[in-house]
Design an enzyme around this catalytic site. Structure first.
Site, PDB file in Angstrom:
ATOM      1  N   GLY A  97       0.832  -1.194   0.000  1.00 31.56           N
ATOM      2  CA  GLY A  97       0.000   0.000   0.000  1.00 31.56           C
ATOM      3  C   GLY A  97       0.870   1.248   0.000  1.00 31.56           C
ATOM      4  O   GLY A  97       2.034   1.211   0.402  1.00 31.56           O
ATOM      5  N   GLY A 145       0.166  -4.973   0.798  1.00 33.01           N
ATOM      6  CA  GLY A 145      -1.064  -4.800   0.032  1.00 33.01           C
ATOM      7  C   GLY A 145      -1.087  -5.619  -1.242  1.00 33.01           C
ATOM      8  O   GLY A 145      -2.154  -6.019  -1.716  1.00 33.01           O
ATOM      9  N   GLU A 168       5.154  -5.781   7.619  1.00 36.16           N
ATOM     10  CA  GLU A 168       4.453  -4.758   8.414  1.00 36.16           C
ATOM     11  C   GLU A 168       5.042  -4.535   9.799  1.00 36.16           C
ATOM     12  O   GLU A 168       5.003  -3.421  10.333  1.00 36.16           O
ATOM     13  CB  GLU A 168       2.965  -5.125   8.543  1.00 36.16           C
ATOM     14  CG  GLU A 168       2.147  -4.929   7.280  1.00 36.16           C
ATOM     15  CD  GLU A 168       2.291  -6.079   6.307  1.00 36.16           C
ATOM     16  OE1 GLU A 168       1.665  -6.032   5.237  1.00 36.16           O
ATOM     17  OE2 GLU A 168       3.042  -7.044   6.593  1.00 36.16           O
TER      18      GLU A 168
END
Length: 344
Positions: A97, A145, A168
């Site tokens: 993302g 993402g 992450e």
């Protein structure tokens, strides 16, 4: 000049008429090769092309808002038999993302951060529940993402260029986009290991870990795509047979899984019920492998600052240490959001 006689077009049923109008609008809107995402219909296949090569096809909210309704439309279209998603540029399927933009918006009090994650998770769910066969060609970097755009689909085709990770935790976030669902379902405790360390898998190892369903040489992807498009009213089995055929003729050497030699320790050390217990096991083990895991590096914004903006690699977490994370703090992270709860 003789007058032209225009013959009236046959009347279309309301649904068919709407489909034709939408199709024309989509084609006119997305024919521009500079668009961030290209949506097109070829034969019986709907093709989604992520088109931000300079940003490694990082996913932003505009792309999500285009992809989600298109998948829903194709899912209901009797003339669409499968959906293919891929990336441009040769380096990445989707590197994740666009979290830098999300962080800047969040710090400014903009709703983009909330809206992005809400709509991204809705898209992940749409992919996971899609009734049409969904084929993700994960050629190149596939992280965060990008994993959400692929792993929930029926077929995930890796190549020797695939680089997978759920990084992450390095930016103070949990492995999202459904990571809490698919990672624990991988063989043994490898999913827990990938989630907590952000370890990167390359090429055929993405298949061996159970993340990809097939492996195909990168140079074969254009031909594979043409063959998928050429299938006439294909069933899930027809598509699987074609992918299996390409998988079987892959030229890549059959090597051992990169984590094979560590799987016994991974299954043992990452089998605890809490993070504290896992750290305790790693410390007690004391092996070079365990020590290395302890060396791997509160706040999402702080993590993005340290890794992606200032790049000092020195995040100042709140709480600063694992032992400072109380059960109440963890429970607060999972409390219901009331009217803001995600509705799928």
């Amino acid at each position: 000049m003789a007058a032209r006689v225009l013959r009236p077009l046959p009347r279309l049923k309301p649904f068919s008429r709407l489909q034709v109008i939408l199709q024309h609008l989509r084609m006119s809107k997305h024919a521009d090769s500079t668009a961030e995402v290209l949506l097109e219909k070829r034969g019986g296949a709907g093709i989604i092309t992520l088109n931000r090569p300079k940003a490694l096809n990082a996913l932003n909210i505009s792309m999500i808002q285009q992809i989600y309704p298109q998948i829903k439309t194709w899912e209901q279209d009797p003339e669409t038999f499968l959906i293919i998603i891929k990336g441009t540029g040769g380096k990445a399927f989707c590197a994740g993302g666009d979290i830098r933009a999300i962080t800047e918006a969040g710090k400014a009090g903009d709703r983009l951060a909330q809206d992005f994650f809400r709509e991204e998770y809705m898209l992940n769910n749409a992919i996971g529940t899609c009734k049409k066969p969904y084929v993700a060609l994960i050629d190149g970097i596939t992280m965060g993402g990008g994993v959400g755009l692929s792993v929930h689909g029926h077929f995930r085709v890796a190549t020797e260029k695939t680089l997978f990770a759920m990084p992450e935790t390095a930016i103070g976030l949990f492995p999202d986009v459904g990571g809490g669902y698919f990672l624990p379902r991988l063989s043994g405790k490898v999913g827990y290991y990938l989630a907590l360390t952000g370890f990167r898998l390359k090429g055929r190892d993405v298949l061996k870990a159970g993340i990809a369903t097939h492996f195909v040489d990168s140079e074969q992807l254009p031909t594979l795509e043409k063959d998928l498009i050429a299938l006439k009213s294909p069933s899930m089995e027809n598509i699987a047979d074609l992918l299996n055929a390409y998988h079987m003729k892959s030229k890549v050497d059959q090597e051992k899984f990169v984590l094979d030699e560590h799987m016994e320790k991974i299954n043992s050390l990452f089998s605890a019920n809490s993070m504290e217990e896992i750290v305790k096991k790693l410390k007690q083990d004391g092996s070079p492998f365990a020590t290395k895991q302890l060396e791997r590096g509160h706040d999402f914004y702080e993590g993005v600052r340290a890794v992606l903006i200032d790049k000092d690699q020195s995040p100042r977490w709140k709480p600063a240490a694992l032992e400072d994370v109380s059960d109440e703090f963890v429970d607060d992270c999972f409390k219901p959001l009331g009217k803001n709860d995600l509705k799928l």
